[in-house]
Design a protein around this motif. Structure first.
Motif, PDB file in Angstrom:
ATOM      1  N   TYR A   1       0.805  -1.223   0.000  1.00  0.00           N
ATOM      2  CA  TYR A   1       0.000   0.000   0.000  1.00  0.00           C
ATOM      3  C   TYR A   1       0.842   1.280   0.000  1.00  0.00           C
ATOM      4  O   TYR A   1       0.540   2.229  -0.722  1.00  0.00           O
ATOM      5  N   LEU A   2       1.899   1.315   0.783  1.00  0.00           N
ATOM      6  CA  LEU A   2       2.683   2.552   0.932  1.00  0.00           C
ATOM      7  C   LEU A   2       3.283   3.060  -0.379  1.00  0.00           C
ATOM      8  O   LEU A   2       3.193   4.258  -0.668  1.00  0.00           O
ATOM      9  N   PRO A   3       3.879   2.201  -1.226  1.00  0.00           N
ATOM     10  CA  PRO A   3       4.385   2.717  -2.505  1.00  0.00           C
ATOM     11  C   PRO A   3       3.276   3.269  -3.402  1.00  0.00           C
ATOM     12  O   PRO A   3       3.490   4.238  -4.127  1.00  0.00           O
ATOM     13  N   ILE A   4       2.099   2.668  -3.336  1.00  0.00           N
ATOM     14  CA  ILE A   4       0.968   3.158  -4.134  1.00  0.00           C
ATOM     15  C   ILE A   4       0.555   4.536  -3.645  1.00  0.00           C
ATOM     16  O   ILE A   4       0.328   5.455  -4.429  1.00  0.00           O
ATOM     17  N   LYS A   5       0.499   4.674  -2.338  1.00  0.00           N
ATOM     18  CA  LYS A   5       0.134   5.975  -1.759  1.00  0.00           C
ATOM     19  C   LYS A   5       1.165   7.043  -2.136  1.00  0.00           C
ATOM     20  O   LYS A   5       0.815   8.177  -2.433  1.00  0.00           O
ATOM     21  N   GLN A   6       2.427   6.677  -2.164  1.00  0.00           N
ATOM     22  CA  GLN A   6       3.485   7.637  -2.473  1.00  0.00           C
ATOM     23  C   GLN A   6       3.528   7.996  -3.958  1.00  0.00           C
ATOM     24  O   GLN A   6       3.624   9.157  -4.317  1.00  0.00           O
ATOM     25  N   PHE A   7       3.459   7.000  -4.844  1.00  0.00           N
ATOM     26  CA  PHE A   7       3.679   7.237  -6.271  1.00  0.00           C
ATOM     27  C   PHE A   7       2.404   7.418  -7.083  1.00  0.00           C
ATOM     28  O   PHE A   7       2.461   7.868  -8.222  1.00  0.00           O
ATOM     29  N   LYS A   8       1.244   7.061  -6.536  1.00  0.00           N
ATOM     30  CA  LYS A   8      -0.058   7.229  -7.192  1.00  0.00           C
ATOM     31  C   LYS A   8      -0.082   6.792  -8.659  1.00  0.00           C
ATOM     32  O   LYS A   8      -0.258   7.610  -9.560  1.00  0.00           O
TER      33      LYS A   8
END
Length: 89
Positions: free
Chosen positions: A16-23
């Motif tokens: 989840y965190l990379p998705i939240k960061q890189f959108k």
């Protein structure tokens, strides 16, 4: 189009965190039968969609035992990803 591919585990935050960061514009979820049985894929999908990111659930389970089956799975997955890109063009 930007595509993020997630091999889901029971540690949803790691994906989840990379998705939240890189959108990225889309996320492709790859899940084992264990993940689907415990509905972690659906929980993850809801989390990602709240970010406004389209979440695509790959329709087949990731094999967990045979190396040959795993290789075949990812070759088929590669074809699916190519289709995603050509349909987006």
């Amino acid at each position: 189009m930007s595509l993020h591919i997630c091999l889901l585990s029971d540690q949803l935050l790691a994906n989840y965190l990379p998705i939240k960061q890189f959108k990225p514009s889309k996320v492709l979820m790859l899940s084992t039968s264990y993940i689907r049985k415990h509905q972690l894929d659906q929980r993850f999908k809801r989390m990602v969609e709240k970010l406004g990111v389209e979440c695509i659930d790959y329709p087949h389970n990731v094999p967990t035992e045979s190396y040959a089956d795993i290789q075949l799975f990812f070759m088929e997955c590669q074809d699916y990803i190519c289709l995603l890109y050509t349909s987006d063009a």
